[in-house]
Design a protein around this motif. Structure first.
Motif, PDB file in Angstrom:
ATOM      1  N   THR A 134       0.900  -1.079  -0.008  1.00 25.83           N
ATOM      2  CA  THR A 134       0.071  -0.017   0.138  1.00 25.83           C
ATOM      3  C   THR A 134       0.857   1.312   0.197  1.00 25.83           C
ATOM      4  O   THR A 134       1.439   1.532   0.765  1.00 25.83           O
ATOM      5  N   VAL A 135       0.561   1.988  -1.138  1.00 26.45           N
ATOM      6  CA  VAL A 135       1.386   3.546  -0.857  1.00 26.45           C
ATOM      7  C   VAL A 135       0.020   4.453  -0.364  1.00 26.45           C
ATOM      8  O   VAL A 135      -0.695   4.649  -1.104  1.00 26.45           O
ATOM      9  N   PHE A 160      -7.104  -0.023   7.790  1.00 24.22           N
ATOM     10  CA  PHE A 160      -7.481  -1.241   7.127  1.00 24.22           C
ATOM     11  C   PHE A 160      -6.396  -2.217   6.863  1.00 24.22           C
ATOM     12  O   PHE A 160      -6.039  -3.458   7.065  1.00 24.22           O
ATOM     13  N   HIS A 161      -5.286  -1.509   6.246  1.00 25.87           N
ATOM     14  CA  HIS A 161      -4.007  -2.319   5.937  1.00 25.87           C
ATOM     15  C   HIS A 161      -3.326  -3.154   7.019  1.00 25.87           C
ATOM     16  O   HIS A 161      -3.403  -4.248   6.909  1.00 25.87           O
ATOM     17  N   HIS A 162      -3.468  -2.429   7.958  1.00 18.65           N
ATOM     18  CA  HIS A 162      -2.662  -3.109   9.397  1.00 18.65           C
ATOM     19  C   HIS A 162      -3.675  -4.030   9.894  1.00 18.65           C
ATOM     20  O   HIS A 162      -3.181  -5.167  10.414  1.00 18.65           O
ATOM     21  N   GLY A 163      -4.815  -3.870   9.940  1.00 17.10           N
ATOM     22  CA  GLY A 163      -6.076  -4.655  10.454  1.00 17.10           C
ATOM     23  C   GLY A 163      -6.078  -5.993   9.714  1.00 17.10           C
ATOM     24  O   GLY A 163      -6.209  -7.091  10.366  1.00 17.10           O
ATOM     25  N   HIS A 170      -0.594 -15.348   9.679  1.00 15.71           N
ATOM     26  CA  HIS A 170      -0.015 -16.630   9.506  1.00 15.71           C
ATOM     27  C   HIS A 170      -0.459 -17.290   7.987  1.00 15.71           C
ATOM     28  O   HIS A 170      -0.131 -18.503   7.926  1.00 15.71           O
ATOM     29  N   SER A 171      -0.754 -16.280   7.201  1.00 11.90           N
ATOM     30  CA  SER A 171      -1.172 -16.848   5.888  1.00 11.90           C
ATOM     31  C   SER A 171      -0.215 -16.948   4.897  1.00 11.90           C
ATOM     32  O   SER A 171      -0.218 -17.819   3.908  1.00 11.90           O
ATOM     33  N   GLY A 172       1.130 -16.623   5.195  1.00 13.09           N
ATOM     34  CA  GLY A 172       2.176 -16.599   4.234  1.00 13.09           C
ATOM     35  C   GLY A 172       1.966 -15.500   3.058  1.00 13.09           C
ATOM     36  O   GLY A 172       3.008 -15.296   2.244  1.00 13.09           O
ATOM     37  N   VAL A 173       1.185 -14.594   3.311  1.00 10.85           N
ATOM     38  CA  VAL A 173       1.097 -13.380   2.350  1.00 10.85           C
ATOM     39  C   VAL A 173       1.623 -12.194   3.170  1.00 10.85           C
ATOM     40  O   VAL A 173       1.592 -11.937   4.412  1.00 10.85           O
ATOM     41  N   ASP A 174       2.472 -11.278   2.510  1.00  5.36           N
ATOM     42  CA  ASP A 174       3.173 -10.437   2.978  1.00  5.36           C
ATOM     43  C   ASP A 174       2.395  -8.905   2.828  1.00  5.36           C
ATOM     44  O   ASP A 174       1.759  -8.700   1.842  1.00  5.36           O
ATOM     45  N   PHE A 175       2.705  -8.075   3.860  1.00  4.88           N
ATOM     46  CA  PHE A 175       2.183  -6.858   3.800  1.00  4.88           C
ATOM     47  C   PHE A 175       3.238  -5.541   4.250  1.00  4.88           C
ATOM     48  O   PHE A 175       3.725  -5.792   5.297  1.00  4.88           O
ATOM     49  N   ALA A 223       9.255  -4.943   4.450  1.00  3.38           N
ATOM     50  CA  ALA A 223       9.185  -4.144   5.328  1.00  3.38           C
ATOM     51  C   ALA A 223       7.803  -3.917   5.898  1.00  3.38           C
ATOM     52  O   ALA A 223       6.791  -4.204   4.972  1.00  3.38           O
ATOM     53  N   ILE A 224       7.517  -3.745   7.348  1.00  2.00           N
ATOM     54  CA  ILE A 224       5.898  -3.587   7.629  1.00  2.00           C
ATOM     55  C   ILE A 224       5.463  -2.293   7.486  1.00  2.00           C
ATOM     56  O   ILE A 224       4.244  -2.066   7.121  1.00  2.00           O
ATOM     57  N   GLU A 225       6.227  -1.220   7.594  1.00  2.15           N
ATOM     58  CA  GLU A 225       5.664   0.130   7.582  1.00  2.15           C
ATOM     59  C   GLU A 225       7.078   1.107   7.336  1.00  2.15           C
ATOM     60  O   GLU A 225       8.029   0.750   8.081  1.00  2.15           O
ATOM     61  N   VAL A 226       6.972   1.879   6.148  1.00  2.00           N
ATOM     62  CA  VAL A 226       7.982   2.699   5.939  1.00  2.00           C
ATOM     63  C   VAL A 226       7.590   4.206   5.903  1.00  2.00           C
ATOM     64  O   VAL A 226       6.557   4.375   5.068  1.00  2.00           O
TER      65      VAL A 226
END
Length: 269
Positions: A134-135, A160-163, A170-175, A223-226
């Motif tokens: 998410t940008v 929403f993104h972090h929620g 645990h899904s294996g998908v990165d955010f 990275a989680i958040e930048v």
């Protein structure tokens, strides 16, 4: 040799999206440029070689999202990363902005990315991997007058993104979420034309290419958040959660914004 990854990038006809697409294509990655401006996305894709393609996408339309996902897989054989970048701004004091424009901003800047994230996640979950990027904006921490509904949409998008990321930890998908500072794009030009949005120029602006570099690095290291710039982001966050202090500093911030805008205009002259 590392297998190229496939990226679907929204808002890719111009600005940050175009810069990201260009850098990834030049790094020999597969890129699908998605934009409501299909002609602009196609024109840019044509300059980027065989690893780039384009698709029309109005991010407010769930069916258009599914067509974009299908087109990406049909063109490249896979789909690894969604970069939600598209957005818009409607400037002006909140009381003067038409309710329809407030709604359009939320539909585009919040529900558009939400629809894409949910749709892409279902595909990533089935394949066991994927990356949702998410940008967002530093206004997700600090509300600014003159773009109040824009800031509201970005506050909501970050939440929403972090929620969702926590739900699917645990899904294996990165955010990954990235918050650019003021960036030299057509959107910033729009803000510069409205004196009510002068606080958007409190901080010096950066180029779309600088943001693109930050986004790509964030993806590589998952990275989680930048935040941009990293130095000073703590001050922005602290001020954003202290409305009393924010109101007390508002006149000073407005003066800083006027000075920043004047410097920008002088350098462009």
């Amino acid at each position: 040799m590392t297998q190229p990854r496939t990226y679907l990038i929204t808002g890719a006809a111009s600005g940050i999206g175009a810069a990201i697409a260009t850098k990834l294509a030049r790094a020999r990655q597969n890129v699908m440029l998605a934009d409501i401006n299909a002609e602009g996305a196609s024109a840019l894709a044509a300059t980027l070689g065989t690893r780039a393609s384009a698709v029309a996408l109005d991010i407010r339309d769930p069916a258009a999202w599914e067509r974009a996902f299908d087109a990406t897989v049909a063109r490249f054989g896979d789909f690894d990363v969604l970069i939600n970048n598209a957005g818009l701004v409607r400037t002006g004091l909140a009381k003067n902005v038409a309710i329809a424009d407030h709604q359009l901003t939320m539909d585009t800047n919040l529900m558009g990315p939400v629809t894409g994230m949910v749709g892409a996640f279902k595909r990533f979950e089935k394949q066991g991997a994927g990356h949702l990027v998410t940008v967002c904006s530093m206004t997700s921490f600090l509300p600014f007058p003159g773009v109040a509904i824009y800031g509201a949409s970005k506050h909501a998008l970050r939440a929403f993104h972090h929620g969702m990321a926590i739900e699917e930890r645990h899904s294996g998908v990165d955010f990954t979420i990235v918050h650019p500072t003021a960036t030299e794009t057509p959107m910033l030009d729009q803000e510069a034309a409205d004196p009510d949005a002068v606080m958007c120029f409190v901080a010096p602006s950066v180029s779309a290419e600088t943001v693109a570099d930050t986004v790509i690095k964030a993806i590589k290291r998952k990275a989680i958040e930048v935040c941009m710039p990293q130095a000073g982001s703590g001050t922005v966050k602290a001020l954003g959660v202290d409305p009393k202090k924010l109101r007390a500093y508002a006149d000073h911030l407005e003066a800083m914004g006027k000075d920043g805008l004047a410097k920008r205009q002088s350098s462009a002259a």
